[in-house]
Motif scaffolding. Structure first.
Motif, short mmCIF file in Angstrom:
data_model
loop_
_atom_site.label_atom_id
_atom_site.label_comp_id
_atom_site.label_asym_id
_atom_site.label_seq_id
_atom_site.Cartn_x
_atom_site.Cartn_y
_atom_site.Cartn_z
N ILE A 45 -7.74 -22.80 -7.50
CA ILE A 45 -9.17 -22.44 -7.38
C ILE A 45 -9.50 -21.64 -8.57
N PRO A 46 -10.77 -21.99 -9.20
CA PRO A 46 -11.11 -21.53 -10.33
C PRO A 46 -11.72 -20.03 -10.14
N ASP A 47 -11.26 -19.10 -11.23
CA ASP A 47 -11.53 -17.56 -11.15
C ASP A 47 -13.19 -17.55 -10.93
N ASN A 48 -14.11 -18.52 -11.52
CA ASN A 48 -15.26 -18.31 -11.74
C ASN A 48 -16.34 -18.98 -10.71
N ASN A 67 -16.68 -17.97 -2.80
CA ASN A 67 -15.89 -18.25 -1.72
C ASN A 67 -14.36 -18.90 -1.94
N HIS A 68 -13.75 -17.99 -2.39
CA HIS A 68 -12.27 -18.36 -2.49
C HIS A 68 -11.47 -18.81 -1.12
N PRO A 103 -8.52 -34.13 -2.72
CA PRO A 103 -9.38 -34.89 -3.88
C PRO A 103 -10.59 -33.92 -4.08
N LEU A 104 -10.96 -33.75 -5.44
CA LEU A 104 -12.21 -32.90 -5.51
C LEU A 104 -13.62 -33.32 -4.87
N THR A 105 -13.77 -34.68 -4.62
CA THR A 105 -14.90 -35.10 -3.77
C THR A 105 -14.61 -34.91 -2.39
N LYS A 106 -13.57 -34.19 -2.14
CA LYS A 106 -13.26 -33.97 -0.69
C LYS A 106 -13.36 -32.46 -0.25
N VAL A 107 -13.48 -31.53 -1.53
CA VAL A 107 -13.43 -30.08 -1.47
C VAL A 107 -14.88 -29.65 -1.11
N LYS A 108 -15.02 -29.00 -0.07
CA LYS A 108 -16.40 -28.43 0.22
C LYS A 108 -17.01 -27.65 -1.13
N ASP A 109 -18.27 -27.86 -1.42
CA ASP A 109 -18.82 -27.04 -2.48
C ASP A 109 -19.20 -25.59 -2.25
N PRO A 110 -18.35 -24.66 -3.00
CA PRO A 110 -18.37 -23.31 -2.76
C PRO A 110 -20.09 -22.95 -2.89
#
Length: 537
Positions: free
Chosen positions: A94-97, A100-101, A111-118
């Motif tokens: 999870i990026p620091d910047n 909604n961590h 996959p990144l295209t299955k990760v909910k947009d924070p």
């Protein structure tokens, strides 16, 4: 008047020393050796949307565009540029910047295209980052074709290449295993299955390959059960180095540059491409950008400057110029480089009209603008505008314009849009990066005497005295004061009159600020008013 390059462009380009031409010639040589006569030569830049796009991503696209234009000028061949997003990669950290961590934790390894947009603005985190990438590339007018890894895997574009990877599975393992430690060797496979239950990109041990069926069998790391899955149709994702090689092979990539931290990856991916029967692309390994602390700029940390940061304080052309210079040398990318780079841009612009054809191809601006720019120069340097904004505490560009109009004659924002743009940048830079850190000091007793002497000299100058006349007076006053090093005299002027450790050529500054105002500035400094003003904000 600028000369016309079109008549003998290819001839001149064949001997041009600028690094984009050196890269273009290397690519042309590669294609000649391959006997490659395809209709379009393919350039690619790659991007991993595991974090927000950063300025290094822009740098790779702008540099590749420079090489692309140099290649077209050298050869006359058609080209395409693909900006490829590896958005089917697993979400490992999870990026620091980003916000909604806690919410994002549930999506790790998918996959990144299955990760909910924070941020809640796109169907997925991968797509959010893709859109941001395209938005800032579009704002610079790049000509490119965006391509998504997810679309390629799910849409079948990579199916034949994936089957070829399966056919050459053992050869790829022989390339990769010697580069890995014992623990990673035990579970390594070029294929990452996508778990049908959890949707995660699995780093699973593959125990069997069925080339005729186009499947692999792996051990499920959660249940321990054996599972068979097709390598096509988006049911598997390739490990990064193999994925890069497969993409080069599948798309027929001819040129791709990459950062110095990926030299080993380029080596291994090139070997895999050859094992598949392809030819690795030409390319350059560029040095990485560093932040103000000398640390590598990272998407996940969000350190260093963003594209948006630069464009608040400097022009898009100046950012491109920064990217042009010495790509094989590590450079610190921080706010202080912006004013210097803006001024360098106009210095190069000023040289173009007197340069011949050969010299113009060595001028960075020819590569930045994909040809000769149609722009006007500035009557004053950007550094002078910055110092003027600082001394007159500019809260609005019109304050700076009042001084510039007095200095340069009958000009205004409508007739000099380029100057107006630079004044806007200067005011932004002063307000954000100078004003909070400005520190005036009182003149020491001996310095006060020298400042009084300078004031007397300025008063005595003829009314039509210009910047050079004033500079001579400033210089002569320092010499008469018997400074062992005249730098100490100028440092005194900067710290006492401008509230900073470095500054402009004082003759030019006094001329722009106006002689009467400059004399008043010295009086205010000697009376302690500048220190008092700074102390009271």
């Amino acid at each position: 008047m600028m000369s016309d390059l079109t008549a003998n462009l290819q001839e001149i380009a064949s001997n041009a020393k600028a690094w984009p031409f050196a890269e273009a010639r290397a690519l042309a040589s590669r294609l000649d050796k391959m006997g490659d006569a395809k209709d379009e030569v393919l350039f690619e830049t790659g991007y991993g949307p595991s974090g927000l796009p950063h300025i290094g991503t822009f740098g790779e696209v702008v540099r590749t565009t420079m090489v692309r234009h140099a290649f077209e000028s050298l050869t006359g061949r058609k080209t395409r540029l693909i900006c490829f997003s590896d958005d089917m990669d697993g979400f490992r950290k999870i990026p620091d910047n980003v916000p909604n961590h806690e919410m994002l934790t549930a999506y790790l390894h998918k996959p990144l295209t299955k990760v909910k947009d924070p941020f809640g603005t796109a169907p997925s985190f991968g797509e959010h980052n893709n859109l941001r990438l395209q938005a800032f590339l579009d704002s610079f007018g790049f000509q490119y074709e965006f391509m998504s890894s997810t679309d390629c895997y799910l849409g079948g574009k990579f199916d034949s290449a994936l089957l070829r990877v399966l056919e050459h599975y053992d050869a790829i393992m022989n390339i990769m295993l010697p580069t890995l430690g014992p623990e990673r060797q035990a579970t390594y496979s070029p294929f990452f299955p996508i778990c049908p239950d959890s949707g995660k990109v699995l780093q699973a041990k593959v125990i069997h390959c069925n080339t005729s069926a186009g499947t692999i069998t792996y051990i499920d790391p959660d249940s321990g059960a054996e599972r068979e899955v097709s390598v096509t149709g988006g049911q598997c994702k390739l490990q990064w180095k193999c994925d890069w090689a497969m993409r080069w092979y599948a798309l027929g990539v001819d040129y791709e540059m990459s950062g110095k931290d990926l030299i080993d990856s380029v080596t291994q991916s090139s070997k895999i491409t050859r094992a598949l029967g392809g030819t690795p692309p030409a390319g350059i390994s560029y040095e990485l950008f560093l932040d103000a602390n000398g640390e590598k700029i990272s998407k996940s940390k969000g350190n260093g400057l963003s594209v948006e940061d630069w464009l608040r304080y400097g022009s898009p052309e100046s950012l491109s110029l920064f990217m042009y210079g010495q790509p094989k040398r590590a450079k610190r990318l921080h706010f202080d480089v912006i004013p210097k780079t803006v001024d360098e841009y106009y210095q190069h612009l000023g040289k173009l009209s007197s340069q011949d054809n050969v010299e113009q191809l060595e001028n960075p601006l020819w590569h930045i603008h994909s040809g000769l720019p149609n722009q006007a120069g500035l009557p004053v340097s950007f550094t002078l505008l910055l110092n003027l904004a600082a001394v007159c505490h500019a809260e609005d560009p019109q304050i700076v314009w009042a001084y510039v109009s007095d200095y340069a004659g009958d000009i205004d924002p409508k007739t000099h849009a380029e100057l107006d743009r630079m004044i806007g940048y200067a005011v932004n830079y002063y307000q954000d990066m100078v004003r909070p850190y400005k520190t005036y000091r009182l003149a020491e007793a001996a310095e006060a005497v020298h400042l009084e002497a300078l004031k007397s000299q300025l008063v005595a100058l003829a009314d039509d005295s210009g910047a050079e006349d004033i500079q001579s007076v400033v210089y002569a006053t320092g010499k008469a004061a018997e400074y062992e090093n005249l730098r100490d005299w100028f440092k005194c002027l900067y710290e006492v009159l401008l509230g900073q450790s470095e500054g402009p050529r004082m003759g030019s500054f006094f001329a722009l600020y106006g002689r009467e105002k400059s004399i008043q500035l010295i009086d205010d400094a000697l009376a302690g008013k500048l220190v008092q003003t700074a102390d009271h904000g």
